[in-house]
Design an enzyme around this catalytic site. Structure first.
Site, PDB file in Angstrom:
ATOM      1  N   SER A 146      43.548  -2.698  10.045  1.00 28.85           N
ATOM      2  CA  SER A 146      43.533  -2.030  11.500  1.00 28.85           C
ATOM      3  C   SER A 146      44.179  -0.498  11.185  1.00 28.85           C
ATOM      4  O   SER A 146      44.495  -0.151  10.124  1.00 28.85           O
ATOM      5  CB  SER A 146      45.046  -2.824  11.863  1.00 28.85           C
ATOM      6  N   TYR A 159      53.765  -5.078  11.136  1.00 23.24           N
ATOM      7  CA  TYR A 159      52.440  -5.132  11.155  1.00 23.24           C
ATOM      8  C   TYR A 159      51.626  -4.261  10.654  1.00 23.24           C
ATOM      9  O   TYR A 159      50.833  -4.766   9.722  1.00 23.24           O
ATOM     10  CB  TYR A 159      51.964  -5.532  12.703  1.00 23.24           C
TER      11      TYR A 159
END
Length: 254
Positions: A146, A159
């Site tokens: 990501s 995360y």
């Protein structure tokens, strides 16, 4: 207008984890349209059945299996059933992820830290351990990281840190699995999927995210799938250990 893709994956077998919707499904669909037999999975049988039906309606050879990536037997069965049906594995895309908290890192409970590490990093390693003995020569492994792996911002900090770990894992495994298997990674920007819907439900917040990109738009699942298809294909035969950022020009690295 329907795009016509090449057939770069004719005769290939691709496993994509967490692939009945969102980015995972987009990747399975793209590889399938280019000729691959795709093995898709998720935690719920209903989702698996619906996704397989969509793929088959597009003429794609697809096998759907229930697989909760935290379940060791599910991981074993995913590989076992793939080998029983197709006899080999050419491509593995590790897409499973969770983000159960938006707390700051120092406020995150131990149980949440454990879940983030387990789903976002550990299970990808364990699934790949099961798949590795069956990978063909000139095979390809792709992690889905990501943009937050480069900039773990508030609300996505822990995360993002787990996604940072995938960048290092890509480098380490590219070395370990060479020369027969290439290992690469994609780092998507913000894509309006069910997984990320809480980020874009507010129009003002959506515009703020768009303005952080140079292209002034959010990404699509097709954008991510196209990048994976490139990295998994022979077009990227001299690319390994790399992360391709697909975030519309959002800041990542020099």
């Amino acid at each position: 207008m329907e795009k016509n893709f090449g057939r770069r994956f004719e005769g290939k077998v691709a496993i994509i984890s967490a692939s009945t919707q969102g980015i995972g499904f987009g990747i399975a669909e793209r590889l399938g349209l280019e000729g691959a037999a795709v093995v898709i999975s998720s935690r719920r049988q209903r989702n698996v059945d619906e996704a397989v039906n969509k793929l088959k309606k597009r003429g794609i050879e697809a096998l759907g299996l229930v697989c909760h990536v935290s379940n060791a037997q599910h991981r074993k069965d995913l590989i076992k059933n793939t080998i029983e049906k197709y006899g080999k594995i050419d491509v593995v895309v590790l897409n499973a992820a969770a983000n159960p908290s938006v707390e700051g890192i120092l406020e995150t409970k131990e149980s949440i830290l454990d879940k983030l590490w387990e789903i976002n990093v550990k299970t990808s390693i364990l699934l790949l351990q099961e798949a590795a003995p069956h990978l063909t020569k000139n095979s390809s492994v792709i992690f889905v990281s990501s943009i937050t792996g480069y900039h773990p911002g508030r609300g996505l900090a822990m995360y993002g840190v787990t996604k940072t770990a995938l960048l290092g894992l890509t480098k380490a495994l590219a070395d370990e699995m060479a020369p027969d298997t290439r290992v690469n990674c994609i780092a998507p920007g913000f894509v309006p999927t069910h997984f990320a819907s809480y980020l874009i439900n507010d129009d003002e917040q959506k515009r703020a995210i768009e303005e952080k990109t140079l292209l002034n738009r959010l990404g699509t699942t097709q954008d991510m799938a196209a990048a994976v298809a490139y990295l998994a294909s022979d077009d990227a035969s001299y690319v390994t250990g790399e992360t391709l950022v697909i975030a519309g020009g959002m800041p990542s690295k020099l």
